[in-house]
Scaffold this motif. Structure first.
Motif, PDB file in Angstrom:
ATOM      1  N   THR A  12       0.838  -1.210   0.000  1.00 41.86           N
ATOM      2  CA  THR A  12       0.000   0.000   0.000  1.00 41.86           C
ATOM      3  C   THR A  12       0.871   1.258   0.000  1.00 41.86           C
ATOM      4  O   THR A  12       1.795   1.367   0.799  1.00 41.86           O
ATOM      5  N   PRO A  13       0.582   2.204  -0.887  1.00 44.19           N
ATOM      6  CA  PRO A  13       1.458   3.380  -1.028  1.00 44.19           C
ATOM      7  C   PRO A  13       1.593   4.232   0.233  1.00 44.19           C
ATOM      8  O   PRO A  13       2.694   4.599   0.608  1.00 44.19           O
ATOM      9  N   ASP A  14       0.464   4.522   0.894  1.00 44.68           N
ATOM     10  CA  ASP A  14       0.576   5.503   1.978  1.00 44.68           C
ATOM     11  C   ASP A  14       0.925   4.890   3.327  1.00 44.68           C
ATOM     12  O   ASP A  14       1.681   5.472   4.087  1.00 44.68           O
ATOM     13  N   ASN A  15       0.401   3.712   3.622  1.00 43.91           N
ATOM     14  CA  ASN A  15       0.684   3.167   4.951  1.00 43.91           C
ATOM     15  C   ASN A  15       1.122   1.711   4.918  1.00 43.91           C
ATOM     16  O   ASN A  15       0.979   0.992   5.899  1.00 43.91           O
ATOM     17  N   THR A  73       1.108   0.233  -8.650  1.00 47.75           N
ATOM     18  CA  THR A  73       0.337   1.174  -9.473  1.00 47.75           C
ATOM     19  C   THR A  73       1.174   1.875 -10.533  1.00 47.75           C
ATOM     20  O   THR A  73       0.674   2.753 -11.220  1.00 47.75           O
ATOM     21  N   PRO A  85      -1.104  -1.895 -14.212  1.00 44.90           N
ATOM     22  CA  PRO A  85      -1.662  -0.804 -14.998  1.00 44.90           C
ATOM     23  C   PRO A  85      -1.191  -0.863 -16.456  1.00 44.90           C
ATOM     24  O   PRO A  85      -0.057  -1.224 -16.714  1.00 44.90           O
ATOM     25  N   GLU A  86      -2.095  -0.539 -17.334  1.00 47.41           N
ATOM     26  CA  GLU A  86      -1.822  -0.540 -18.787  1.00 47.41           C
ATOM     27  C   GLU A  86      -1.201  -1.855 -19.247  1.00 47.41           C
ATOM     28  O   GLU A  86      -0.218  -1.881 -19.979  1.00 47.41           O
ATOM     29  N   LYS A 141     -14.724 -12.101 -19.349  1.00 47.43           N
ATOM     30  CA  LYS A 141     -15.021 -10.673 -19.458  1.00 47.43           C
ATOM     31  C   LYS A 141     -15.508 -10.328 -20.865  1.00 47.43           C
ATOM     32  O   LYS A 141     -16.305  -9.425 -21.036  1.00 47.43           O
ATOM     33  N   ASP A 184       0.048  11.677   1.627  1.00 41.23           N
ATOM     34  CA  ASP A 184       0.273  10.313   2.101  1.00 41.23           C
ATOM     35  C   ASP A 184      -0.712   9.877   3.167  1.00 41.23           C
ATOM     36  O   ASP A 184      -0.460   8.962   3.929  1.00 41.23           O
ATOM     37  N   GLY A 185      -1.838  10.576   3.246  1.00 43.46           N
ATOM     38  CA  GLY A 185      -2.840  10.172   4.220  1.00 43.46           C
ATOM     39  C   GLY A 185      -2.398  10.507   5.636  1.00 43.46           C
ATOM     40  O   GLY A 185      -1.512  11.333   5.820  1.00 43.46           O
ATOM     41  N   TYR A 196      -7.990  11.428   3.872  1.00 42.94           N
ATOM     42  CA  TYR A 196      -8.088  11.810   2.461  1.00 42.94           C
ATOM     43  C   TYR A 196      -9.287  12.714   2.219  1.00 42.94           C
ATOM     44  O   TYR A 196     -10.204  12.803   3.036  1.00 42.94           O
ATOM     45  N   ASN A 202     -14.694  -3.237  -6.949  1.00 37.74           N
ATOM     46  CA  ASN A 202     -13.580  -3.704  -6.118  1.00 37.74           C
ATOM     47  C   ASN A 202     -13.041  -2.618  -5.202  1.00 37.74           C
ATOM     48  O   ASN A 202     -12.064  -2.813  -4.490  1.00 37.74           O
ATOM     49  N   PRO A 255      -7.048   7.628  -2.231  1.00 33.81           N
ATOM     50  CA  PRO A 255      -5.941   6.661  -2.332  1.00 33.81           C
ATOM     51  C   PRO A 255      -6.034   5.858  -3.628  1.00 33.81           C
ATOM     52  O   PRO A 255      -7.132   5.653  -4.145  1.00 33.81           O
ATOM     53  N   SER A 256      -4.883   5.422  -4.125  1.00 36.57           N
ATOM     54  CA  SER A 256      -4.879   4.705  -5.411  1.00 36.57           C
ATOM     55  C   SER A 256      -5.138   3.218  -5.242  1.00 36.57           C
ATOM     56  O   SER A 256      -5.111   2.476  -6.210  1.00 36.57           O
ATOM     57  N   VAL A 257      -5.350   2.772  -4.026  1.00 34.58           N
ATOM     58  CA  VAL A 257      -5.767   1.382  -3.800  1.00 34.58           C
ATOM     59  C   VAL A 257      -7.011   1.392  -2.918  1.00 34.58           C
ATOM     60  O   VAL A 257      -7.246   2.354  -2.180  1.00 34.58           O
ATOM     61  N   THR A 273     -11.275  -1.260 -17.013  1.00 32.87           N
ATOM     62  CA  THR A 273      -9.823  -1.345 -17.127  1.00 32.87           C
ATOM     63  C   THR A 273      -9.244  -0.017 -17.595  1.00 32.87           C
ATOM     64  O   THR A 273      -8.227   0.458 -17.067  1.00 32.87           O
ATOM     65  N   LYS A 293      -9.342   2.551 -14.823  1.00 35.12           N
ATOM     66  CA  LYS A 293      -8.300   2.288 -13.817  1.00 35.12           C
ATOM     67  C   LYS A 293      -6.943   2.767 -14.334  1.00 35.12           C
ATOM     68  O   LYS A 293      -6.169   3.397 -13.601  1.00 35.12           O
ATOM     69  N   ASP A 294      -6.650   2.461 -15.581  1.00 36.05           N
ATOM     70  CA  ASP A 294      -5.383   2.919 -16.165  1.00 36.05           C
ATOM     71  C   ASP A 294      -5.285   4.437 -16.125  1.00 36.05           C
ATOM     72  O   ASP A 294      -4.225   4.997 -15.832  1.00 36.05           O
ATOM     73  N   LEU A 301      -4.446   5.720 -12.801  1.00 34.55           N
ATOM     74  CA  LEU A 301      -3.051   5.479 -12.431  1.00 34.55           C
ATOM     75  C   LEU A 301      -2.073   6.205 -13.343  1.00 34.55           C
ATOM     76  O   LEU A 301      -0.873   5.963 -13.278  1.00 34.55           O
ATOM     77  N   GLY A 302      -2.600   7.082 -14.202  1.00 33.64           N
ATOM     78  CA  GLY A 302      -1.695   7.970 -14.930  1.00 33.64           C
ATOM     79  C   GLY A 302      -1.625   7.826 -16.431  1.00 33.64           C
ATOM     80  O   GLY A 302      -0.845   8.525 -17.082  1.00 33.64           O
ATOM     81  N   ALA A 303      -2.410   6.951 -17.028  1.00 34.40           N
ATOM     82  CA  ALA A 303      -2.351   6.802 -18.493  1.00 34.40           C
ATOM     83  C   ALA A 303      -2.827   8.093 -19.178  1.00 34.40           C
ATOM     84  O   ALA A 303      -3.666   8.812 -18.624  1.00 34.40           O
TER      85      ALA A 303
END
Lengths: 283, 511
Positions: free
Chosen positions: A120-123, A142, A231-232, A248, B261-262, B265, B274, B342-344, B480, B483-484, B487-489
């Motif tokens: 997890t990025p933050d914690n 990510t 990602p991607e 899917k 960084d929390g 948020y 999800n 948060p990204s998750v 999908t 989500k991409d 995350l920055g696409a």
């Protein structure tokens, strides 16, 4: 009499392995949705042709090879190192052995979820460690660059116990007299490893390599639970691509064709491995 | 006695066989022509497809459990049954011993207790019709349904999704419910939801509940940041725009999450799918489709953005990658780029006071109304931010009847029973969601008061997901892509790619 004893196993193989395989071969020549299998149409090899032109499939196949290669590059040397350590009765050996094998028997889904939390990025724990030494937090799962290696590390951690187990069994079958004789002749630890242990361990290395290759080609749960192939498409592999096609995108024919191509790829890889690691040593 | 060499080589062979077999997807059963499904190969697209049950209900091919006559009608001309079967109007359930299978999602213990109670009531009235329920986690429903259908052994009734009704009908796996339900019952379903779950005017899904997206906010955190809160109103014209909420998020973030960084948020993780970015097009699609305009000319970018797919349901390019859609997704990307969220997936952030805002349905307010789960902070609710329009996707969980069931009437009767007023009230009271029938609003306490009145108002701006027989594929590709993007696409390129992917997948639905 022998045939009678073999019969249950033989039936099991037919019902659970060969018939599904035959059905998959048949399905790979059809186009149909799982919602309407009765509407299947015969398309010959066009599913295969479409796949070979599909950029995502090519990416998934390349990633599969990266997973396999990465797994072999990390898991075999590390597994050998741990096996060599466990083969010596050092203090704490029992604890290390238990720890290594505990990961092996843990549920893959549970392990994936735990590693998700660690990443997890933050914690997450990993970023907390990095933060403690002044390194900024990393987007392990990510970022396109880090996601695949992060998943791979988790898989190696999970599976290394199996490699260790195989190699440890191999080490324990090598007669101790060989090592003693070499030691008397003045061979050092490294020379004994290179000239005695590894050659005699070759078959077990082949087995460990083969098993790691198979498991590396079949990674699914960690990808599904940790990244969804992203990602991607950074972490997508052929098996996850196959799942996508089937569940899917409603393309069971394409999914079956992927399965066939994965099997062919695996057969090719394992044949090469068997050739490279063959040995005439008997002991 | 095997030599080691023989042992190892046989072990390798066995492992190879295992590995190979494990790589193969499940085989489909030998094709058997379902009931009256029109083969996909030559079926028309859903837009003008002949519904699966048009020709003859599937069950007509299967031998019904009994040739039970319709129950004796009462004075109103409606058959009499042993139980209140809600809107069911079909023949009396059989007297033979049969078993009905029903796959549904699992609920919390208190709701499960209500379900157990109504099943006990059913068992007392119809002891010969055993109900075998299969509760599964919500997220697994769709895949389970597909797997069962592919295996040709699906339960008689399954919790489907209204979003996918077009696909179910196209593939001929659902029965037409209009044959079993009274017009009064069908007309009681809110129009947008009824349309979503119908094809050519025939109802195929039995709406289970309604959901909507509203914005909750933590007043304490807004106050701490010195940011004005959005209006607490059920007047949808007074809610904030996306620009206004983005401005508030920016100010909030500078105060409550300066390093990004929390642990607190600005916007909680998604409450849908999800839970992470790209959680469910049902929620994230709002960012793009609300920037469209249903009243604009059909060939305009604004209309196409709103529609999400061409009128024949077969083209996504020019609909999911319009300038308006790009703008909507740029805002969505900002949410993660600037660490508003948060990204998750991170559960319970808002409930724990660790997020200033959260998108959720009325269920959250209903939960907060319970003293046992009331939050430790002051909170409010406001309409979902608007673009050109205030936009919600109507929610679509809905039991369907499998086209190949041997017991269509009995399955419909059971569904009618669990949808009767009493059982619906028990369900919604325990679960906290909104009824999917207009008449039940008047019976349920508090739906004229805020914030429940806001939920009612939002149901009036509920729109169906893009109408296409390939919505299953559309949904997956968009999730999908979103989500991409989170995350920055690159937004435009990623939407273009998604549009092409969807187009390629929709080709199979062309004549």
């Amino acid at each position: 009499m022998a045939t009678l004893f073999l019969f249950p196993t033989f039936v099991g193989l037919i019902v659970f392995h060969w018939l599904p395989l035959a059905a998959a071969v048949q399905n790979s020549l059809l186009r149909f949705s799982p919602l309407n299998p009765s509407a299947a149409t015969f398309v010959g090899l066009s599913n295969y042709a479409n796949l070979l032109e599909n950029e995502r499939f090519i990416r998934a196949t390349v990633n599969s090879l990266i997973y396999i290669g990465g797994k072999l590059a990390l898991q075999i040397p590390l597994g050998l190192g741990i096996a060599l350590l466990l083969n010596r009765s050092l203090p704490g050996t029992r604890i290390v052995r238990g720890a290594v094998f505990a990961a092996l028997v843990a549920s893959e889904a549970v392990v994936a979820l735990i590693w998700n939390i660690l990443y997890t990025p933050d914690n997450g724990l990993f970023n907390a460690f990095l933060g403690a030494v002044g390194i900024p937090g990393q987007p392990f799962l990510t970022s396109v660059a880090q996601a695949l290696p992060s998943v791979l590390v988790m898989i190696v951690w999970k599976d290394i116990g199996f490699t260790t187990l195989i190699l440890l069994a191999g080490l324990q079958t090598i007669p101790h007299e060989y090592q003693e004789a070499a030691e008397i002749d003045g061979a050092g630890a490294w020379a004994r490893l290179v000239h005695i242990t590894l050659p005699l361990l070759r078959r077990m290395l082949l087995l460990a390599t083969f098993m790691a290759t198979i498991s590396g080609s079949r990674i699914f749960i960690p990808i599904a639970l940790m990244t969804d192939g992203g990602p991607e498409d950074a972490t997508i592999n052929a098996v996850y691509f196959m799942y996508e096609q089937a569940f899917k995108f409603q393309r069971m024919g394409d999914a079956s064709a992927v399965a066939m191509l994965v099997i062919l790829l695996l057969v090719a890889i394992t044949l090469v491995q068997a050739r490279l690691l063959r040995t005439d040593h008997e002991y | 006695m095997l030599t080691r060499r023989q042992f190892v080589s046989q072990a390798l062979l066995l492992a190879g066989a295992l590995g190979a077999a494990a790589c193969t997807p499940a085989a489909s059963p030998a094709p058997a022509k379902p009931a009256d499904a029109k083969p996909a190969a030559d079926a028309k697209p859903a837009a003008d497809a002949k519904p699966a049950t048009d020709a003859k209900p599937a069950a007509a091919d299967a031998k019904p459990a009994s040739a039970a006559p319709a129950a004796a009608p009462n004075a109103a001309g409606k058959p009499q049954y042993k139980l209140d079967l809600g809107g069911y109007k079909g023949p009396a359930p059989t007297g033979q011993n049969i078993k009905l299978r029903f796959m549904r999602q699992s609920f919390n213990p208190v709701t499960e207790a209500a379900i157990k109670a109504w099943n006990a009531e059913w068992a007392a009235a119809y002891p010969n019709i055993a109900i075998e329920e299969e509760p599964v986690p919500y997220g697994d429903l769709n895949q389970k349904l597909q797997t069962y259908v592919a295996a040709g052994d699906a339960p008689d009734a399954m919790m489907g999704k209204g979003d996918f009704i077009q696909a179910y009908v196209f593939n001929g796996i659902v029965l037409n419910l209009s044959e079993f339900l009274t017009d009064e019952y069908i007309n009681d379903i809110p129009p947008a939801m009824r349309d979503q779950q119908s094809v050519n005017g025939k109802l195929y899904g039995m709406p289970w509940e309604q959901g909507q997206v509203m914005l909750y906010f933590n007043k304490d955190l807004f106050e701490k940041a010195g940011v004005a809160t959005p209006p607490e109103t059920d007047d949808l014209t007074r809610g904030w725009t996306w620009d206004q909420i983005a401005d508030a998020w920016t100010k909030l973030n500078a105060s409550i999450n300066p390093g990004g960084d929390g642990p607190t948020y600005t916007l909680a993780s998604s409450a849908y799918g999800n839970g992470g970015p790209g959680s469910s097009y049902w929620y994230e699609g709002i960012y793009t489709r609300s920037l469209g305009d249903p009243n604009a000319p059909k060939d305009s970018s604004a209309y196409k953005t709103f529609a999400g797919v061409s009128s024949d349901g077969l083209t996504a390019t020019g609909y999911v990658n319009t300038p308006e859609a790009v703008k909507g997704m740029l805002l969505y990307q900002r949410i993660f780029k600037e660490k508003f969220s948060p990204s998750v997936a991170t559960p319970n952030q808002f409930e724990d006071g660790k997020a200033a805002t959260r998108f959720s349905s009325i269920n959250l307010a209903n939960r907060f109304a319970n003293p046992d789960s009331a939050p430790k902070f002051k909170w409010g609710a406001t309409p979902v931010p608007r673009g050109n329009v205030v936009f919600n996707h109507i929610s679509g969980d809905s039991p369907i009847i499998y086209a190949r069931t041997k017991y269509p009437a009995e399955t419909a009767a059971y569904l009618g029973f669990i949808h009767n007023d009493k059982n619906r009230m028990a369900f919604h009271t325990n679960w906290g969601s909104m009824p999917a029938r207009t008449s039940l609003f008047d019976k349920m306490a508090g739906y004229k008061e805020f914030p429940r009145s806001l939920a009612v108002a939002l149901t009036k701006v509920g729109y169906a997901p893009p109408v296409t027989p390939g919505y299953l594929e559309y949904f997956s590709v968009m999730n999908t892509a979103i989500k991409d993007i989170a995350l920055g696409a690159a937004v435009e390129a990623r939407l273009n790619k998604a549009a092409k992917e969807i187009d390629d997948l929709l080709v199979q639905y062309k004549k």
